[in-house]
Design an enzyme around this catalytic site. Structure first.
Site, mmCIF file in Angstrom:
data_model
loop_
_atom_site.group_PDB
_atom_site.id
_atom_site.type_symbol
_atom_site.label_atom_id
_atom_site.label_comp_id
_atom_site.label_asym_id
_atom_site.label_seq_id
_atom_site.Cartn_x
_atom_site.Cartn_y
_atom_site.Cartn_z
ATOM 1 N N GLU A 92 -4.053 8.275 -1.094
ATOM 2 C CA GLU A 92 -4.169 8.404 -2.543
ATOM 3 C C GLU A 92 -5.832 7.469 -2.582
ATOM 4 O O GLU A 92 -5.742 6.481 -1.869
ATOM 5 C CB GLU A 92 -3.462 7.505 -3.503
ATOM 6 C CG GLU A 92 -3.717 7.599 -4.389
ATOM 7 C CD GLU A 92 -2.266 7.074 -4.945
ATOM 8 O OE1 GLU A 92 -2.048 7.454 -6.901
ATOM 9 O OE2 GLU A 92 -1.198 6.811 -4.574
ATOM 10 N N LYS A 120 -3.626 13.209 -11.348
ATOM 11 C CA LYS A 120 -2.148 12.670 -10.803
ATOM 12 C C LYS A 120 -1.487 12.601 -12.762
ATOM 13 O O LYS A 120 -1.831 11.888 -13.718
ATOM 14 C CB LYS A 120 -2.120 10.965 -11.046
ATOM 15 C CG LYS A 120 -1.142 10.371 -10.285
ATOM 16 C CD LYS A 120 -1.467 9.054 -9.372
ATOM 17 C CE LYS A 120 0.322 8.775 -8.866
ATOM 18 N NZ LYS A 120 0.084 7.544 -8.129
ATOM 19 N N CYS A 140 1.720 10.658 -5.010
ATOM 20 C CA CYS A 140 2.693 9.325 -4.716
ATOM 21 C C CYS A 140 4.095 8.936 -5.263
ATOM 22 O O CYS A 140 4.944 9.667 -4.948
ATOM 23 C CB CYS A 140 1.779 8.163 -4.711
ATOM 24 S SG CYS A 140 2.341 6.256 -4.538
ATOM 25 N N SER A 150 5.106 -27.358 12.363
ATOM 26 C CA SER A 150 5.802 -28.036 12.379
ATOM 27 C C SER A 150 6.930 -28.720 13.701
ATOM 28 O O SER A 150 7.385 -29.551 13.709
ATOM 29 C CB SER A 150 6.486 -28.481 10.958
ATOM 30 O OG SER A 150 7.208 -28.016 10.955
#
Length: 734
Positions: free
Chosen positions: A45, A114, A175, A356
């Site tokens: 896309e 789309k 999509c 750490s």
């Protein structure tokens, strides 16, 4: 007549606004597709401009440059004799659309906008694009002059249409349309469309890949057909990682699978399939419904065949079983690929991490080590682009890594920042892990810097604050913790900018953060401390998943140092030690466990629960371990912490998005950062339920007898309340 067709789909590592790079990757994918005999190539896309352009879509430059790239594609000899399906933004009648452009031999066949937008979670497509809401409607689109000069066309079809070749019919989805209850493939399949394509920009989340695969299998199980799925890959320039997974399916079976995580910028998947298999499947399963389809698709005809007449001996692809990654593998691979894209495109020379010796920073270190493993493997596999990028990052034209540990030494610097409140155990754990992964490690003592800052304060005010353990007030105790945390941030950036310079090497380092998603929920970190960094690969991952990931790393990467890290209680080490031992733990400070936070976080974001509805759910979820009164205390405590510290999310380090309950307020979790932290109405609704829930409950025993049990107030209720008050007056405030 030929029946077998060879089709190609791909995953491309496109980059927002990188028109030059995007063009080259598109051309490379088309060239590979043709080399494998494909007559149709599908790309991701918005691949021409990159999906993540965001508000750059408003700019006319983005539209202009997209058409300039399209012209280059039309003119290229590489794109001849294959139908190319590319994605780009197009403005039609002054309205901006997210489109697919299909072309063949210097002619545009059709433009399909789309129809169903993604406008949830991370996605805001309606902000930049309109959806084409005219089903089966096709208009004329007047091409820009620069395209007319190449194609000789004035107008082309624009709208909801499909492509009809001499041997089959191809329909497009994009999509989110696959995820919609009214997916276009349903009506297209009923109207005889045999090949469905889906150009996507779908991001990675833990445990999500199976949803995508199942949707595609289901689409072709119901109505038959061939389904091609293309996806973006990599870091497009934002917090998400697009995870590829290009695939081809037929009649409910996956027949070709691309990689989910890879350092390759271009991956092309091809499959040879028999159209008669679609027709036979539909003849039995779908024929009655197909006969009654009332609204035919608008067909754009092209004088071109995907098949040939001499394909009788051409083998077809057979069904395969999809290989899903475990969540631990996903954590190892997704953030690692994202970090590599960010590093090689940022122009920096490596990473610096304050290590750490705890679970969070160790997880970040292991992800960087995983990145080095992937890089070395890609180089061994002959990926020249990866080797070129490595040499540019380390600043050596002839460098070739011999092992992940050696590469770590070149690109990764770790530092343990000790104070008088640090234990020897955490220092040793950090050093041991650094030795095993090969990072360049430093021990830095921050006491001098902390005392210098407090000295300035003392000169100005005449006061010297004390820890609570030495008689100080809660406010003094909090301030002393925060000054240590913030000094670490300043030093991290200093060493990131000048560390390589001091060693006679060029470049700077990106500072990595290591705050997990659960700490972000409660604000359990100091604003502008060493959680403030350039990027954070674990900011969207829960503590529970990180512990599982470290267990995976112990075996997969042979890092035994992680066993001691996992066995130690999580601690910030900002308060004085007691007899040389840590007296401060994260879960005690927060007033709840990390596993409880994960449950609460999912209810808040995914289930859309406020305080009252969360309480109503948790009295059932936690009924075996907590009384209703205890649940109420936990819920109230969480929402107080969350609302008081929500402001921290406005400045939180950009993090890899991996969880659907991420509190990142940049684009995913759009909520206020100034709250009424008393939640008076909501908490009163909870309080009204407590007396009702204390009524004796009748429990039916297995033997049929009734037994009454009283739900007693918890003996730890006072402890929870004290922890809540204590935490709200400690570092969660700032």
């Amino acid at each position: 007549m030929g029946r077998k067709v060879t089709l190609a789909t791909c995953s491309l590592n496109q980059w927002a606004l990188d028109f030059e790079g995007n063009l080259q990757r598109i051309l490379e994918s088309i060239e590979i597709a043709k080399a494998h005999g494909a007559k149709y190539r599908l790309g991701p896309e918005l691949e021409i401009c990159g999906y993540g352009c965001a508000d750059h879509f408003y700019e006319s430059d983005t539209l202009l440059h997209s058409f300039q790239v399209l012209r280059k594609l039309l003119e290229s000899p590489i794109t001849q004799d294959i139908i190319c399906d590319v994605g780009m933004p197009i403005m039609h009648h002054n309205v901006r659309y997210n489109c697919r452009v299909l072309f063949l031999n210097r002619k545009i066949l059709l433009i399909r906008p789309k129809m169903l937008m993604a406008n949830y979670g991370l996605y805001r497509e309606i902000r930049w694009f309109s959806h084409w809401n005219q089903s089966r409607r096709v208009e004329e689109y007047f091409l820009p002059r620069m395209i007319q000069e190449v194609t000789g066309q004035d107008t082309v079809p624009f709208g909801d249409c499909v492509l009809s070749t001499k041997d089959t019919c191809i329909g497009t989805e994009m999509c989110a349309e696959l995820w919609n209850p009214r997916s276009p493939h349903i009506q297209m399949g009923l109207d005889g469309v045999e090949i469905f394509t889906n150009a996507s920009a779908s991001h990675h989340e833990l445990r999500k890949a199976d949803q995508r695969v199942n949707l595609i299998k289901s689409a072709t199980t119901k109505s038959g057909g061939i389904y091609l799925y293309a996806n973006q890959r990599g870091c497009d320039g934002d917090r998400v990682y697009y995870d590829g997974c290009a695939m081809v399916a037929i009649n409910g079976d996956i027949v070709a699978q691309g990689a989910q995580f890879s350092l390759s910028d271009v991956e092309v998947i091809t499959a040879t399939l028999d159209l008669e298999d679609v027709r036979s499947y539909r003849g039995e399963v779908c024929q009655p419904n197909m006969e009654s389809e009332p609204k035919p698709c608008h067909r754009v005809k092209v004088d071109f065949s995907l098949s040939s007449g001499d394909d009788i001996y051409l083998p077809t692809h057979q069904p395969i079983t999809w290989n899903f990654h475990t969540p631990e593998e996903e954590i190892s691979l997704g953030p690692a690929c994202w970090l590599w894209d960010y590093l090689r495109r940022s122009g920096q020379a490596g990473f610096l991490l304050p290590l750490s010796g705890g679970v969070d920073s160790s997880s970040t270190a292991c992800i960087v080590y995983s990145m080095c493993v992937l890089i070395c493997q890609a180089i061994q596999d002959g990926k020249s682009q990866v080797l070129e990028d490595v040499r540019r990052v380390v600043g050596e034209d002839t460098y070739c890594p011999q092992s992940p540990e050696e590469l770590c030494g070149h690109m990764f610097t770790t530092c343990y920042m000790a104070s008088e409140n640090s234990s020897q155990d955490t220092c040793s754990r950090a050093r041991e892990l650094a030795n095993q992964i090969g990072s360049t490690h430093m021990n830095i003592n921050i006491d001098m810097a902390v005392k210098g800052i407090l000295g300035i304060f003392s000169v100005v005010t005449g006061s010297w604050p004390k820890f609570r353990a030495y008689g100080g007030s809660p406010r003094e105790n909090l301030a002393l913790q925060n000054v240590q945390a913030r000094v670490r941030m300043v030093l991290a950036y200093l060493f990131a900018q000048l560390g390589l310079w001091a060693r006679g090497k060029p470049g700077g380092l990106l500072v990595l953060g290591s705050a997990n998603v659960d700490e972000s929920l409660t604000g359990y970190f100091t604003k502008y401390d060493c959680s403030s960094a350039d990027i954070n690969p674990i900011g969207g991952i829960s503590k529970t998943d990180l512990k599982s990931f470290l267990l995976f790393c112990v075996e997969h990467f042979h890092l035994p140092a992680l066993r001691g890290i996992l066995a130690a209680p999580p601690t910030a080490e900002l308060e004085p030690l007691t007899d040389g031992q840590v007296s401060q733990t994260d879960e005690a400070d927060m007033g709840m466990t990390y596993s409880e936070l994960s449950v609460i976080g999912r209810l808040r974001k995914i289930s859309k629960c406020g305080p009252f509805s969360m309480f109503c759910k948790l009295i059932h979820t936690w009924k075996d371990v907590l009384s209703p009164t205890e649940v109420a205390q936990k819920v109230k405590h969480f929402f107080r912490m969350y609302s008081m510290n929500r402001h921290k999310m406005t400045t939180v380090t950009p993090s890899y998005h991996a969880e659907s309950y991420s509190p990142d307020d940049n684009r995913f979790d759009l909520r206020p950062f100034l709250y009424n932290t008393r939640w008076t109405w909501q908490f009163r609704c909870i309080d009204k339920q407590i007396p009702v829930l204390r009524v004796p409950l009748l429990v039916t025993a297995a033997g049929g007898e009734d037994a009454a049990s009283e739900v007693e107030p918890s003996k730890t209720e006072g402890t929870v309340s004290r922890l809540a008050a204590n935490t709200l007056n400690q570092k969660v405030l700032q």
